[in-house]
Design an enzyme around this catalytic site. Structure first.
Site, PDB file in Angstrom:
ATOM      1  N   LYS A 161       0.821  -1.220   0.000  1.00 57.93           N
ATOM      2  CA  LYS A 161       0.000   0.000   0.000  1.00 57.93           C
ATOM      3  C   LYS A 161       0.851   1.264   0.000  1.00 57.93           C
ATOM      4  CE  LYS A 161      -4.445  -1.573   1.569  1.00 57.93           C
ATOM      5  NZ  LYS A 161      -5.514  -1.461   2.542  1.00 57.93           N
ATOM      6  N   LYS A 220      -5.634 -10.894  -6.486  1.00 59.99           N
ATOM      7  CA  LYS A 220      -6.783 -10.982  -5.581  1.00 59.99           C
ATOM      8  C   LYS A 220      -7.942 -10.133  -6.105  1.00 59.99           C
ATOM      9  CE  LYS A 220      -6.974  -8.577  -1.796  1.00 59.99           C
ATOM     10  NZ  LYS A 220      -6.902  -7.932  -0.475  1.00 59.99           N
ATOM     11  N   LYS A 246     -11.682  -4.378  -4.253  1.00 60.22           N
ATOM     12  CA  LYS A 246     -12.482  -3.198  -4.614  1.00 60.22           C
ATOM     13  C   LYS A 246     -11.607  -2.092  -5.179  1.00 60.22           C
ATOM     14  CE  LYS A 246     -12.816  -2.636   0.356  1.00 60.22           C
ATOM     15  NZ  LYS A 246     -13.700  -2.907   1.463  1.00 60.22           N
TER      16      LYS A 246
HETATM   17  P1  TYM Z   1     -10.668  -5.671   4.355  1.00 61.47           P
HETATM   18  O1  TYM Z   1     -11.649  -4.609   4.641  1.00 61.47           O
HETATM   19  O2  TYM Z   1      -9.632  -5.439   3.301  1.00 61.47           O
HETATM   20  O3  TYM Z   1     -11.401  -7.014   4.000  1.00 61.47           O
HETATM   21  C1  TYM Z   1     -12.380  -7.549   4.861  1.00 61.47           C
HETATM   22  C2  TYM Z   1     -12.335  -9.063   4.859  1.00 61.47           C
HETATM   23  O4  TYM Z   1     -12.543  -9.555   3.527  1.00 61.47           O
HETATM   24  C3  TYM Z   1     -11.518 -10.472   3.197  1.00 61.47           C
HETATM   25  N1  TYM Z   1     -11.255 -10.388   1.754  1.00 61.47           N
HETATM   26  C4  TYM Z   1     -11.188 -11.453   0.959  1.00 61.47           C
HETATM   27  N2  TYM Z   1     -11.338 -12.762   1.191  1.00 61.47           N
HETATM   28  C5  TYM Z   1     -11.211 -13.607   0.149  1.00 61.47           C
HETATM   29  N3  TYM Z   1     -10.937 -13.192  -1.112  1.00 61.47           N
HETATM   30  C6  TYM Z   1     -10.778 -11.878  -1.400  1.00 61.47           C
HETATM   31  N4  TYM Z   1     -10.537 -11.482  -2.630  1.00 61.47           N
HETATM   32  C7  TYM Z   1     -10.903 -10.940  -0.343  1.00 61.47           C
HETATM   33  N5  TYM Z   1     -10.827  -9.580  -0.265  1.00 61.47           N
HETATM   34  C8  TYM Z   1     -11.039  -9.271   1.029  1.00 61.47           C
HETATM   35  C9  TYM Z   1     -10.325 -10.022   4.024  1.00 61.47           C
HETATM   36  O5  TYM Z   1      -9.384 -11.059   4.191  1.00 61.47           O
HETATM   37  C10 TYM Z   1     -10.978  -9.626   5.321  1.00 61.47           C
HETATM   38  O6  TYM Z   1     -11.193 -10.752   6.143  1.00 61.47           O
HETATM   39  N6  TYM Z   1      -7.357  -5.362   8.065  1.00 61.47           N
HETATM   40  C11 TYM Z   1      -8.671  -5.857   7.729  1.00 61.47           C
HETATM   41  C12 TYM Z   1      -9.778  -5.303   8.596  1.00 61.47           C
HETATM   42  C13 TYM Z   1      -9.551  -5.452  10.072  1.00 61.47           C
HETATM   43  C14 TYM Z   1      -9.648  -6.662  10.800  1.00 61.47           C
HETATM   44  C15 TYM Z   1      -9.406  -6.294  12.147  1.00 61.47           C
HETATM   45  C16 TYM Z   1      -9.919  -7.983  10.428  1.00 61.47           C
HETATM   46  C17 TYM Z   1      -9.261  -4.447  10.948  1.00 61.47           C
HETATM   47  N7  TYM Z   1      -9.179  -4.969  12.199  1.00 61.47           N
HETATM   48  C18 TYM Z   1      -9.404  -7.260  13.160  1.00 61.47           C
HETATM   49  C19 TYM Z   1      -9.916  -8.929  11.469  1.00 61.47           C
HETATM   50  C20 TYM Z   1      -9.674  -8.571  12.788  1.00 61.47           C
HETATM   51  C21 TYM Z   1      -8.959  -5.462   6.278  1.00 61.47           C
HETATM   52  O7  TYM Z   1      -8.417  -4.537   5.768  1.00 61.47           O
HETATM   53  O8  TYM Z   1      -9.953  -6.143   5.720  1.00 61.47           O
END
Ligand code: TYM
Length: 347
Positions: free
Chosen positions: A123, A206, A209
């Site tokens: 990022k 991957k 969005k």
């Molecule tokens: P974020 O917002 O990028 O994504 C949310 C969740 O969606 C999953 N995900 C996917 N799973 C499978 N295939 C994909 N293409 C795909 N794109 C997204 C992500 O693995 C995630 O589970 N850092 C985290 C948010 C967060 C969090 C936390 C998660 C903040 N604090 C504490 C767990 C526990 C994030 O950016 O997710």
């Protein structure tokens, strides 16, 4: 720490999604659907979070957009099947203990640990000097999200694995430094066919969005025609589908579509291949788009219905924050006490 002395923690699930605008099939299959399954299993308390503090680490979001995204994400959670009575559904900034514990963890985590994070490297890109300090500290806030609940299990997609390893390292170092057995060493739950849903245009990337190509992803808000069109145009290879899982090796695009089908139909990949092995994509793709439409369309229409009553969404989040703070405030007080700080004044 020996097993005999190890503290027993309440089985509790925590996970979060950023309200950075738009939800993809990857978020749904890799996260939301599994959150619902864990809620419905009834084996754990479940806490699910819109992580708005994380959403401002990457790029500037104007306040109206952030507010809208947060409400939309809340509607998405509920439309996908999260029951705000059964689970605790919260917006991160409404529960201040997340940020308070994050500061402590900024002082536990080491610079070297953070510098190794692949998400930071991806990022921040080439211009790290211009990235926000928040983006660098992001994983410490994520550890705080989890550990302020003493959560034992965290369902996420594959891309979050390294952050969860860091969360474990932070818990272990805190416990070791202060000679306590206070924070649990959390288990990541990265299971099922869709822990890494890939782009429809490139099976090595991957689904995200932030991909500039809308054709690379299915959005939770796409209508039936759009979903069908994107699947019809999805990149594939010229061969028929195999009947055995091994036959998907070196066929990234085919594997991705089969994984999506398996996750949507709640079958294993082997079961799907037993059904569709030998079929050409011309036959398989319409099956996949019918299934995707059947599963996703009700979620997007329910989301739109919920967005009509934003006051109700705000009430749900306020109630969630109250319930959350009954867990997080005592854990923060105990943390301060362990460190030798005076507990926060309650108003
Ligand atoms: P974020 O917002 O990028 O994504 C949310 C969740 O969606 C999953 N995900 C996917 N799973 C499978 N295939 C994909 N293409 C795909 N794109 C997204 C992500 O693995 C995630 O589970 N850092 C985290 C948010 C967060 C969090 C936390 C998660 C903040 N604090 C504490 C767990 C526990 C994030 O950016 O997710």
């Amino acid at each position: 720490m020996s097993d005999e002395t190890a503290t027993t923690f309440t089985p509790r699930v925590f996970s979060g999604i950023q309200p950075s605008g738009g939800l993809t099939l990857g978020n749904y299959l890799g996260a939301m659907k599994r959150f619902v399954d864990m809620q419905d299993a009834g084996t754990h308390e479940t806490v699910y979070c819109m992580v708005d503090l994380h959403a401002i680490t990457a790029k500037f979001l104007d306040p109206d957009t952030l507010r809208k995204n947060t409400r939309e994400l809340c509607a998405g959670f509920i439309a996908a099947g999260i029951d705000p009575e059964t689970s605790i559904l919260i917006n991160q900034s409404q529960v201040p203990e997340h940020a308070q514990l994050a500061w402590i963890f900024n002082c536990v985590a080491r610079m070297g640990w953070m510098q190794r994070m692949t998400q930071w490297k991806d990022k921040a890109g080439k211009n790290q000097q211009n990235a926000s300090l928040g983006l660098f500290a992001y994983p410490a806030l994520m550890a705080a999200d989890i550990l302020i609940y003493h959560a034992t299990h965290v369902p996420v997609g594959e891309d979050q694995k390294q952050h969860l390893e860091l969360t474990r390292d932070i818990a272990i170092k805190f416990n070791h430094d202060y000679g306590v057995d206070f924070f649990p060493v959390t288990e990541p739950v990265i299971e099922g066919a869709a822990t890494r849903v890939m782009s429809l245009r490139d099976g090595s990337k991957k689904m995200s969005k932030s991909d500039p190509s809308d054709a690379s992803r299915i959005n939770l808000t796409d209508d039936a025609d759009t979903i069908a069109k994107k699947i019809r145009k999805a990149k594939t290879d010229p061969d028929a589908l195999p009947s055995e899982v091994d036959g998907l090796q070196d066929r990234a695009e085919a594997r991705n579509l089969v994984n999506i089908y398996a996750a949507l139909s709640e079958q294993s990949v082997a079961e799907v291949l037993a059904e569709v092995g030998g079929k050409q994509f011309g036959e398989f793709k319409p099956m996949l788009s019918d299934l995707a439409v059947a599963k996703m369309a009700p979620i997007s229409s329910e989301m739109a219905r919920l967005m009509d009553d934003q006051a109700e969404i705000d009430r749900i989040l306020t109630r969630g924050a109250e319930r959350a703070r009954a867990i997080t405030a005592p854990i923060l007080r105990q943390t301060y006490d362990i460190i030798g700080m005076v507990p926060p004044v309650t108003l």
